[in-house]
Motif scaffolding. Structure first.
Motif, PDB file in Angstrom:
ATOM      1  N   CYS A  56       0.845  -1.177   0.000  1.00  0.00           N
ATOM      2  CA  CYS A  56       0.000   0.000   0.000  1.00  0.00           C
ATOM      3  C   CYS A  56       0.893   1.244   0.000  1.00  0.00           C
ATOM      4  CB  CYS A  56      -0.941   0.018   1.206  1.00  0.00           C
ATOM      5  SG  CYS A  56      -0.082  -0.084   2.799  1.00  0.00           S
ATOM      6  N   GLN A  57       0.452   2.286  -0.581  1.00  0.00           N
ATOM      7  CA  GLN A  57       1.160   3.571  -0.602  1.00  0.00           C
ATOM      8  C   GLN A  57       2.398   3.526  -1.494  1.00  0.00           C
ATOM      9  OE1 GLN A  57       1.522   5.692   3.204  1.00  0.00           O
ATOM     10  NE2 GLN A  57       3.535   6.458   2.594  1.00  0.00           N
ATOM     11  N   ASP A  58       3.335   2.579  -1.214  1.00  0.00           N
ATOM     12  CA  ASP A  58       4.516   2.414  -2.060  1.00  0.00           C
ATOM     13  C   ASP A  58       5.063   1.007  -1.823  1.00  0.00           C
ATOM     14  OD1 ASP A  58       5.986   2.468   0.354  1.00  0.00           O
ATOM     15  OD2 ASP A  58       6.388   4.615   0.164  1.00  0.00           O
ATOM     16  N   ASP A  59       6.287   0.741  -2.313  1.00  0.00           N
ATOM     17  CA  ASP A  59       6.845  -0.607  -2.211  1.00  0.00           C
ATOM     18  C   ASP A  59       7.302  -0.958  -0.808  1.00  0.00           C
ATOM     19  OD1 ASP A  59       6.387  -1.070  -4.852  1.00  0.00           O
ATOM     20  OD2 ASP A  59       8.448  -0.661  -5.508  1.00  0.00           O
ATOM     21  N   HIS A  60       7.289   0.003   0.116  1.00  0.00           N
ATOM     22  CA  HIS A  60       7.813  -0.250   1.447  1.00  0.00           C
ATOM     23  C   HIS A  60       6.773  -0.006   2.538  1.00  0.00           C
ATOM     24  CE1 HIS A  60      11.524   0.634  -0.997  1.00  0.00           C
ATOM     25  NE2 HIS A  60      11.679  -0.620  -0.618  1.00  0.00           N
ATOM     26  N   HIS A  61       5.519  -0.091   2.147  1.00  0.00           N
ATOM     27  CA  HIS A  61       4.400  -0.106   3.087  1.00  0.00           C
ATOM     28  C   HIS A  61       3.504  -1.290   2.739  1.00  0.00           C
ATOM     29  CE1 HIS A  61       5.749   4.013   3.820  1.00  0.00           C
ATOM     30  NE2 HIS A  61       4.973   4.042   4.905  1.00  0.00           N
ATOM     31  N   TYR A  62       2.882  -1.863   3.750  1.00  0.00           N
ATOM     32  CA  TYR A  62       2.049  -3.041   3.534  1.00  0.00           C
ATOM     33  C   TYR A  62       0.852  -3.012   4.468  1.00  0.00           C
ATOM     34  CZ  TYR A  62       4.117  -4.892   7.841  1.00  0.00           C
ATOM     35  OH  TYR A  62       4.499  -5.072   9.155  1.00  0.00           O
ATOM     36  N   LEU A  63      -0.158  -3.762   4.109  1.00  0.00           N
ATOM     37  CA  LEU A  63      -1.352  -3.836   4.932  1.00  0.00           C
ATOM     38  C   LEU A  63      -1.146  -4.859   6.037  1.00  0.00           C
ATOM     39  CD1 LEU A  63      -4.236  -3.711   2.297  1.00  0.00           C
ATOM     40  CD2 LEU A  63      -3.557  -1.918   3.917  1.00  0.00           C
ATOM     41  N   TYR A  64      -1.228  -4.386   7.273  1.00  0.00           N
ATOM     42  CA  TYR A  64      -1.178  -5.277   8.426  1.00  0.00           C
ATOM     43  C   TYR A  64      -2.480  -5.136   9.207  1.00  0.00           C
ATOM     44  CZ  TYR A  64      -0.090  -7.050  13.062  1.00  0.00           C
ATOM     45  OH  TYR A  64      -0.150  -7.722  14.253  1.00  0.00           O
ATOM     46  N   ARG A  65      -3.290  -6.178   9.103  1.00  0.00           N
ATOM     47  CA  ARG A  65      -4.593  -6.178   9.767  1.00  0.00           C
ATOM     48  C   ARG A  65      -5.385  -4.910   9.436  1.00  0.00           C
ATOM     49  NH1 ARG A  65      -2.720  -8.943  15.579  1.00  0.00           N
ATOM     50  NH2 ARG A  65      -2.094 -10.920  14.646  1.00  0.00           N
ATOM     51  N   GLY A  66      -5.345  -4.578   8.137  1.00  0.00           N
ATOM     52  CA  GLY A  66      -6.134  -3.479   7.627  1.00  0.00           C
ATOM     53  C   GLY A  66      -5.500  -2.116   7.711  1.00  0.00           C
ATOM     54  N   VAL A  67      -4.313  -2.013   8.302  1.00  0.00           N
ATOM     55  CA  VAL A  67      -3.658  -0.707   8.477  1.00  0.00           C
ATOM     56  C   VAL A  67      -2.400  -0.653   7.601  1.00  0.00           C
ATOM     57  CG1 VAL A  67      -2.527   0.832  10.111  1.00  0.00           C
ATOM     58  CG2 VAL A  67      -4.519  -0.507  10.829  1.00  0.00           C
ATOM     59  N   ARG A 101      20.830  -4.661   2.634  1.00  0.00           N
ATOM     60  CA  ARG A 101      19.603  -4.019   3.109  1.00  0.00           C
ATOM     61  C   ARG A 101      18.472  -5.033   3.098  1.00  0.00           C
ATOM     62  NH1 ARG A 101      18.568   0.719  -0.471  1.00  0.00           N
ATOM     63  NH2 ARG A 101      20.381   1.501   0.695  1.00  0.00           N
ATOM     64  N   ALA A 102      17.850  -5.197   4.248  1.00  0.00           N
ATOM     65  CA  ALA A 102      16.694  -6.086   4.371  1.00  0.00           C
ATOM     66  C   ALA A 102      15.495  -5.274   4.814  1.00  0.00           C
ATOM     67  CB  ALA A 102      16.973  -7.202   5.372  1.00  0.00           C
ATOM     68  N   TRP A 103      14.341  -5.628   4.260  1.00  0.00           N
ATOM     69  CA  TRP A 103      13.087  -5.006   4.678  1.00  0.00           C
ATOM     70  C   TRP A 103      12.309  -6.025   5.487  1.00  0.00           C
ATOM     71  CZ3 TRP A 103      12.323   0.083   4.065  1.00  0.00           C
ATOM     72  CH2 TRP A 103      13.102   0.748   3.108  1.00  0.00           C
ATOM     73  N   ARG A 104      11.978  -5.659   6.721  1.00  0.00           N
ATOM     74  CA  ARG A 104      11.280  -6.576   7.618  1.00  0.00           C
ATOM     75  C   ARG A 104       9.830  -6.130   7.827  1.00  0.00           C
ATOM     76  NH1 ARG A 104      15.234  -7.829  12.672  1.00  0.00           N
ATOM     77  NH2 ARG A 104      13.637  -6.513  13.643  1.00  0.00           N
ATOM     78  N   THR A 105       8.969  -7.107   7.914  1.00  0.00           N
ATOM     79  CA  THR A 105       7.566  -6.876   8.216  1.00  0.00           C
ATOM     80  C   THR A 105       7.203  -7.662   9.470  1.00  0.00           C
ATOM     81  OG1 THR A 105       6.666  -8.779   7.022  1.00  0.00           O
ATOM     82  CG2 THR A 105       7.171  -6.806   5.724  1.00  0.00           C
ATOM     83  N   LYS A 106       5.976  -7.501   9.932  1.00  0.00           N
ATOM     84  CA  LYS A 106       5.511  -8.326  11.047  1.00  0.00           C
ATOM     85  C   LYS A 106       5.577  -9.806  10.685  1.00  0.00           C
ATOM     86  CE  LYS A 106       3.831  -4.745  13.495  1.00  0.00           C
ATOM     87  NZ  LYS A 106       4.343  -4.314  14.822  1.00  0.00           N
ATOM     88  N   PHE A 107       5.487 -10.098   9.392  1.00  0.00           N
ATOM     89  CA  PHE A 107       5.474 -11.474   8.908  1.00  0.00           C
ATOM     90  C   PHE A 107       6.851 -11.951   8.466  1.00  0.00           C
ATOM     91  CE2 PHE A 107       1.235  -9.767   8.422  1.00  0.00           C
ATOM     92  CZ  PHE A 107       0.421 -10.792   8.869  1.00  0.00           C
ATOM     93  N   GLY A 108       7.894 -11.273   8.921  1.00  0.00           N
ATOM     94  CA  GLY A 108       9.244 -11.688   8.615  1.00  0.00           C
ATOM     95  C   GLY A 108       9.879 -10.868   7.505  1.00  0.00           C
ATOM     96  N   PRO A 109      11.143 -11.161   7.178  1.00  0.00           N
ATOM     97  CA  PRO A 109      11.855 -10.419   6.134  1.00  0.00           C
ATOM     98  C   PRO A 109      11.253 -10.653   4.753  1.00  0.00           C
ATOM     99  CG  PRO A 109      13.372 -11.656   7.553  1.00  0.00           C
ATOM    100  CD  PRO A 109      12.003 -12.150   7.863  1.00  0.00           C
ATOM    101  N   VAL A 110      11.364  -9.638   3.894  1.00  0.00           N
ATOM    102  CA  VAL A 110      10.889  -9.743   2.517  1.00  0.00           C
ATOM    103  C   VAL A 110      11.854 -10.605   1.722  1.00  0.00           C
ATOM    104  CG1 VAL A 110      10.398  -8.464   0.400  1.00  0.00           C
ATOM    105  CG2 VAL A 110       9.708  -7.523   2.630  1.00  0.00           C
ATOM    106  N   GLU A 111      11.291 -11.581   1.031  1.00  0.00           N
ATOM    107  CA  GLU A 111      12.094 -12.513   0.226  1.00  0.00           C
ATOM    108  C   GLU A 111      12.036 -12.169  -1.252  1.00  0.00           C
ATOM    109  OE1 GLU A 111      10.616 -16.641  -1.284  1.00  0.00           O
ATOM    110  OE2 GLU A 111      11.430 -16.953   0.721  1.00  0.00           O
TER     111      GLU A 111
END
Length: 939
Positions: A498-509, A538-548
C-alpha cells in the motif's frame, strides 16, 4: 580447462597468489632473526602464560562412568583448531602441523577401507576412547585457567581433548569458555561476524565471503537490540533454568575473554589475526575484541539456519504448481505436482515404525493461497552501493546464489543414526552408532570436550562458541545424538503493498516496513586477493518476517515474506541442552524426551542407555489455521496467521509434544534425514520409495533379524552404507530389467551394461581397490552411471513434462547428488551425497512401465510415454551417450583435482577457514562427529 570455484578470503590464507612463497621466505627470515623459534609442533600447541598454572600432576577424580569402556567417538581433523603465526608460517613453508590439528583425520579416513574386517577389539583403531577422565599416564597437561582454584583443564596425550573439571558452576563454565578459545578462537570470531553479516569487514572482500555473509544475514537480519531481546526472552521464559543459563553464558564468556587477554599478552593468539590485519606481529598493536552474550546469539543463528530450520521454498513450489496446471489443467496438473512432491509417500522408509503423526498434511479444501501471477516474481535485492574491484561478475554471482539458496526448501541434512534395542544385541544392552554431519572444515565447526562440575556431567561435541554445554554426546549412563528432521516451520506470506513498495497492509492498516542495513567495507590484506571495497546489505522486515521477493497476485502488488518459528528465538534451545548435561535431571528416556521438548530447532533426537532406547522429534511446529497449505504462500491476513501468534515476539501456539513423532524401545531406529513417521510431512522433496535411509534400514533390519548385534556389526553396517552408491543399489537393478527385455546389440552399450551389472553384483560400492590405491574397483561402471543419470532423467521425464515444467521441478529438487557433484546444497568435496535426487521418481516410473505394483505412483507414466520398448530405447540411447564420455568430461577437474581423476573428484576436502590446511581423504558418506556407545550399567 579445469573449472574454477570461488574461494573465500579465509581460503586465501593458504593459497593466495604468491602467498606460499611469501610464507616460506618470511618464515626463513623470522627463523634467521630469532623471532620464530623452530619449536616442535607439540611445544606450541597450547602454550602457557603467566596467568595460567600448568602441571602434569594427578588427575581429578573421574565422574561416575557406566560405559564400561564401550564408548568411543571421533571428530576429524583434530581438536586443535588454533595456530599461532609461527605455526602457520611453518606449516605453509614446510608442511608441519600443530599438535592435534589432524590426528583424528587418519583413523576417520581409514574406516572406509578398513571396516570389512572390523571387530569389537579393533574399534579403537578407528575411534577414540570416550570414557570419562584421563588416566594418569595419559595426561599431557593440567591447566588452571587464569590461575583459578575452582577449575582445571586436563588434556590427554592422544587427542588433546580438554577435560574440564570444576568445583563451582562458575569455574566450570569459565573453564569451558577458556578451552573453547584455546581450540577455536579464530573460528568463533569468524562466525560471530558471519551471524552479524560482517564477515567481509572482518576477513576481507573476496566474493565468496560476500556470498557467505549474505546467505545467513538474509535469513536473520537482526539488530543488536534483537540479539539482546532474545537473551532476555529466553531467561524470562524459563525461570530458574533460564537464570542459570544466563549465569553460565556470562561465566563462559569470561573464560573466552580471559584467554583473549592472556594470548594477547603472551603473543600466541591465532596467527590469522596478523594475516588479516587485526594485529601487528612486530609491535603487537591492534586488538582482538572481547566476546559478549549477543555474540552467542549471532553464532546460534548461523548454526540454526544451517541445520535446524526446516521449510521454506513456498514460492518455488508455487511456480512449479502453476507450470503443472498450465500444462495439464488445474485438476490434473495439481495431481501431477503432488505425485512429484511426494509429501506422504507410502513407500518411504520411516524412522518411527508405528503410529501416525499428522503435520503439515495436504488440506482437503485449501484456503488463503496467494499464488503469484505468471512471470511476476522478482527476488528481493540484498546488496546495494557496491564499490571497489570486488564489484565483479563473480561477486554478483555469489549474491544471486545466496538469494537462490534462501528460497529453496533443499537444506543441508547430512547426519545419520543407527540404534538397536537390547532385545537384539549380543550383550542385551542397546547399541548406538550415531552423529551429526556438519561438513568438513579446517578447523572443524564442532569441538570435543568433557565437562564435569555442579549440575554438569557430559562428554561430546559442541559447536565452537556454543560449548557451555555438550550438545551431542554422552552422560554418565546415557548417550544422545541428532539428525536434521526438516519438518516445515517456515511459512511464506503475501503481504499486500500500500502507498509504495515499502508499506504493507497489516490487519487493515497501512504499515511501514522496517529497514535494516549492514554496511561492510574492507581493505586489502596479505591474505586477500581483492582491492579495497564496500557494499551495503539491506533487508526489509515486516511483522510477517523479512521480505524474500516481490510479485503480483491477481494483479495486486505483494511482497513475499518468510516467517520461521525460530526467528527471534535463536537461543531458546539452551534450556534443552542444559537438561541433557544435568545428571540429576537426565535419569532415563522420559527425562530425555522432556529435555528434547525444550529444543526449538527441527531435529530427530536419539537416546540410548543400558536398558532403553528412545526417539523424539523436536521443533516449534506452529499450529496453522484450518485449510492453510504449508506448501504454498498464503495471504497475510488474520484468518491465515499462525494460531495465537504474537508478531512482537514471534510467539505462537505450537503443536503439543504428544503430536511430535516419538518412540521408546522400538526394535531399531535409523535416520539419514529420511521421512520421520507416517503422515508427518518434511519440507524437502524426495522422501519417496528410494532414499539413502534405505541403505541403513536394509542393513540394520537384516542384523536385527539375525540377532546378536554387536558394536562392530553396527559400525560395519553404517560404514558399508557409507560407501554405497544409492542409485546403483536401489534403482539400477530396475533399469537393467528394462534393458534385459531384449538383447543389446550395440557393442558400446553392451559393454556398459555388463560393467554395470558386475558392479551391482559386487555390492555397488564406490570403494577403492585397496587401501590407499585412490582407484575404484569398478571405475568404469561408476563413471558411466555418473554420466548416465542426468542424461537418463532428462530423457525420461522432459518429453512428457515439457521443458518448462521439467525445469521448474529441477528447481524444487536437483536430479542428482553424487559425491563429485559441484552443485546443490552441499557442493563439491563435501562428503555427504545422495540426499537430493530423482531416485524415487525414476524408480516408480520404471516399475510402472515394467508392470510392477507401485504404491503412491506418479500421476502419469513418463519413460517412453509408458511403452516398455520405447522406454528401453530411451535407456539405451542415453546409456550409449554416457559410456562415450571420457573421465575428463565426467570429472572436469577443479582447484583440488586434475581433470579425469575420479577418486579425487569424489574426495573429501576440509574447507580451510584459517591458516592450516589438510590433505584430501577418500569419500565416505558418514557423520563428521560420530559416537559408538553401549552402556553396561545404570546409576
Amino acid at each position: 580447462m579445469p573449472r574454477r570455484t570461488s574461494r573465500t578470503t579465509l581460503d586465501r590464507l593458504r593459497t593466495p597468489r604468491g602467498f606460499p612463497g611469501f610464507l616460506k621466505a618470511a618464515s626463513v627470515c623470522l627463523l634467521t632473526a630469532g623471532l620464530l623459534s623452530p619449536l616442535s609442533p607439540a611445544a606450541v600447541a597450547y602454550p602457557a602464560h603467566p596467568a595460567v598454572t600448568e602441571t602434569a600432576g594427578a588427575p581429578a577424580a573421574a565422574a561416575e562412568d557406566h560405559c564400561g569402556g564401550r564408548c568411543s567417538d571421533i571428530l576429524p581433523p583434530g581438536q586443535n583448531g588454533n595456530a599461532t603465526l609461527a605455526q602457520i608460517l611453518l606449516h605453509q613453508a614446510f608442511g608441519t602441523q600443530p599438535a592435534h590439528a589432524e590426528d583424528q583425520l587418519g583413523p576417520y579416513a581409514k574406516l572406509a577401507t578398513g571396516y570389512p574386517s572390523l571387530t569389537n577389539d579393533t574399534i579403537a583403531t578407528f575411534f577414540n576412547d570416550a570414557s570419562f577422565g584421563v588416566p594418569a599416564d595419559q595426561i599431557a597437561s593440567t591447566v588452571r585457567p587464569a590461575g583459578r582454584g575452582d577449575v582445571t583443564i586436563v588434556r590427554d596425550k592422544k587427542t588433546g581433548v580438554p577435560h574440564i573439571t570444576g568445583t563451582t558452576r562458575y569455574g566450570t563454565e569459565f573453564g569451558a569458555g577458556y578451552a573453547a578459545a584455546q581450540d577455536r578462537l579464530w573460528l568463533m570470531d569468524v562466525f560471530r561476524h558471519v551471524g552479524r553479516g560482517r564477515l567481509t569487514s572482518f576477513a576481507g572482500g573476496a566474493p565468496a565471503n560476500q556470498g557467505l555473509e549474505q546467505q545467513f544475514w538474509r535469513n536473520a537480519p537482526y539488530t543488536e537490540a534483537d540479539l539482546q531481546a532474545q537473551i532476555d526472552h529466553a531467561v524470562a521464559a524459563n525461570g530458574e533454568r533460564g537464570r542459570q543459563a544466563l549465569a553460565d553464558v556470562h561465566a563462559y564468556i569470561d573464560g573466552i575473554n580471559a584467554y583473549i587477554d592472556a594470548s594477547d599478552r603472551g603473543r600466541y593468539f591465532p596467527g590469522e589475526y596478523v594475516l588479516t590485519g587485526h594485529k601487528n606481529s612486530l609491535t603487537n598493536a591492534g586488538t582482538i575484541e572481547h566476546f559478549t552474550p549477543t555474540d552467542l546469539v549471532a553464532l546460534a543463528s548461523v548454526i540454526g539456519a544451517l541445520f535446524g530450520s526446516g521449510g521454506g521454498g513456498e514460492v518455488a513450489n508455487a511456480l512449479s504448481l502453476l507450470a503443472a496446471q498450465e500444462k495439464y489443467g488445474v485438476a490434473e496438473g495439481t495431481e501431477v505436482w503432488e505425485s512429484f512432491r511426494q509429501r506422504n509417500d507410502p513407500e518411504a522408509v520411516l524412522t518411527v515404525h508405528d503410529g501416525s503423526f499428522p503435520y503439515a498434511t495436504r488440506p482437503e479444501q485449501p484456503r488463503g493461497r496467494a499464488l503469484p501471477d505468471t512471470g511476476s516474481v522478482v527476488p528481493e535485492p540484498l546488496v546495494f552501493d557496491r564499490t571497489g574491484s570486488a564489484a565483479t561478475a563473480r561477486a554478483e554471482s555469489a549474491a544471486r546464489e545466496a538469494a537462490r539458496a534462501a528460497t529453496t526448501s533443499a537444506r543441508r541434512g547430512m547426519s545419520n543414526a543407527l540404534v538397536v534395542s537390547g532385545k537384539h544385541t549380543a550383550s542385551g544392552h542397546p547399541i548406538a552408532v550415531f552423529g551429526p554431519q556438519t561438513g568438513y572444515f579446517a578447523p572443524q565447526l564442532l569441538m570435543l570436550q568433557e565437562i564435569q562440575g555442579p549440575g554438569l556431567s557430559a562428554r561430546g561435541a559442541s559447536f565452537a562458541g556454543l560449548s557451555m554445554y555438550v550438545e551431542l554426546g554422552r552422560g554418565q549412563d546415557y548417550a544422545w545424538s541428532a539428525t536434521t528432521s526438516g519438518q516445515d516451520v517456515i511459512d511464506t506470506y503475501a503481504v499486500e503493498l500500500c502507498q509504495d513498495d515499502h508499506h504493507y497492509l497489516y490487519r487493515g492498516v497501512c504499515t511501514p516496513m522496517e529497514k535494516v542495513e549492514q554496511k561492510n567495507a574492507w581493505k586489502p590484506t596479505v591474505a586477500d586477493g581483492t582491492a579495497a571495497g564496500s557494499y551495503t546489505m539491506r533487508a526489509w522486515r515486516t511483522k510477517f518476517g523479512p521480505v524474500e521477493s516481490r510479485a503480483t497476485v491477481g494483479g495486486k502488488k505483494v511482497a513475499y515474506t518468510t516467517l520461521r518459528s525460530s526467528f527471534l528465538h535463536e537461543v531458546d534451545s539452551i534450556i534443552g541442552f542444559q537438561m541433557l548435561n544435568d545428571p540429576a535431571y537426565l535419569t532415563g528416556p522420559d527425562a530425555f524426551r522432556g529435555a528434547a521438548q525444550h529444543i526449538n530447532y527441527t531435529f530427530n533426537w536419539f537416546y540410548a542407555d543400558a536398558e532403553h532406547t528412545a526417539y523424539y522429534n523436536s521443533g516449534d511446529n506452529p499450529v496453522r489455521a484450518a485449510g492453510v497449505d504449508a506448501e504454498f504462500p498464503v495471504w497475510a491476513a488474520p484468518e491465515f496467521e499462525w494460531r495465537d501468534w504474537d508478531p512482537a515476539t514471534n510467539d505462537a501456539r505450537y503443536t503439543p509434544s504428544s503430536a511430535h513423532p516419538q518412540s521408546r524401545d522400538q526394535d531399531y531406529y535409523v535416520s539419514w534425514n529420511n521421512k520421520v513417521a507416517e503422515d508427518y510431512t518434511a519440507a524437502s522433496w524426495g522422501n519417496g520409495s528410494v532414499h539413502r535411509g534405505d541403505l541403513l534400514d536394509d542393513r540394520v533390519r537384516a542384523l536385527v533379524a539375525e540377532g546378536g548385534v554387536t558394536r562392530a556389526a553396527l559400525v560395519k553396517a553404517m560404514a558399508d552404507a557409507g560407501v554405497a552408491d544409492l542409485r546403483a543399489q536401489q534403482v539400477l537393478p530396475e533399469l537393467l530389467k528394462v534393458i534385459d527385455g531384449a538383447p543389446v546389440t550395440d557393442p558400446a552399450a553392451a559393454t556398459a551394461v555388463d560393467r554395470l551389472r558386475a558392479w551391482v553384483a559386487s555390492g555397488a560400492k564406490r570403494a577403492e581397490t585397496s587401501a590407499g590405491s585412490k582407484k575404484y574397483a569398478h571405475a568404469d561402471a561408476v563413471r558411466v552411471l555418473d554420466a548416465w543419470w542426468p542424461l537418463l532423467v532428462k530423457a525420461e521425464f522432459q518429453p512428457g513434462l515439457g521443458s518448462g515444467l521439467y525445469t521448474a521441478f529441477t528447481r524444487n529438487l536437483p536430479v542428482d547428488e553424487p559425491p563429485s557433484a559441484a552443485h546443490g546444497p552441499t557442493g563439491a568435496h563435501a562428503g555427504s551425497a545422495f540426499q537430493y535426487g530423482w531416485w524415487s521418481h525414476v524408480d516408480k516410473d520404471v516399475r510402472a512401465v515394467l508392470g510392477e505394483p507401485v504404491r503412491g505412483p506418479l500421476a502419469r507414466a513418463y519413460c517412453g510415454g509408458g511403452d516398455l520398448a520405447a522406454c528401453r530405447d530411451v535407456l539405451l540411447t542415453t546409456l550409449k551417450e554416457a559410456a562415450a564420455k571420457t573421465p575428463a568430461q565426467v570429472y572436469p577437474g577443479d582447484e583440488h583435482c586434475a581433470a579425469g581423476d575420479q577418486w579425487c573428484a569424489d574426495s573429501i576436502v576440509h574447507r580451510t577457514l584459517g591458516g592450516i590446511k589438510h590433505g584430501a581423504i577418500g569419500w565416505q558418506n558418514r557423520p563428521t562427529y560420530q559416537q559408538v556407545v553401549e552402556f553396561t550399567s545404570h546409576r
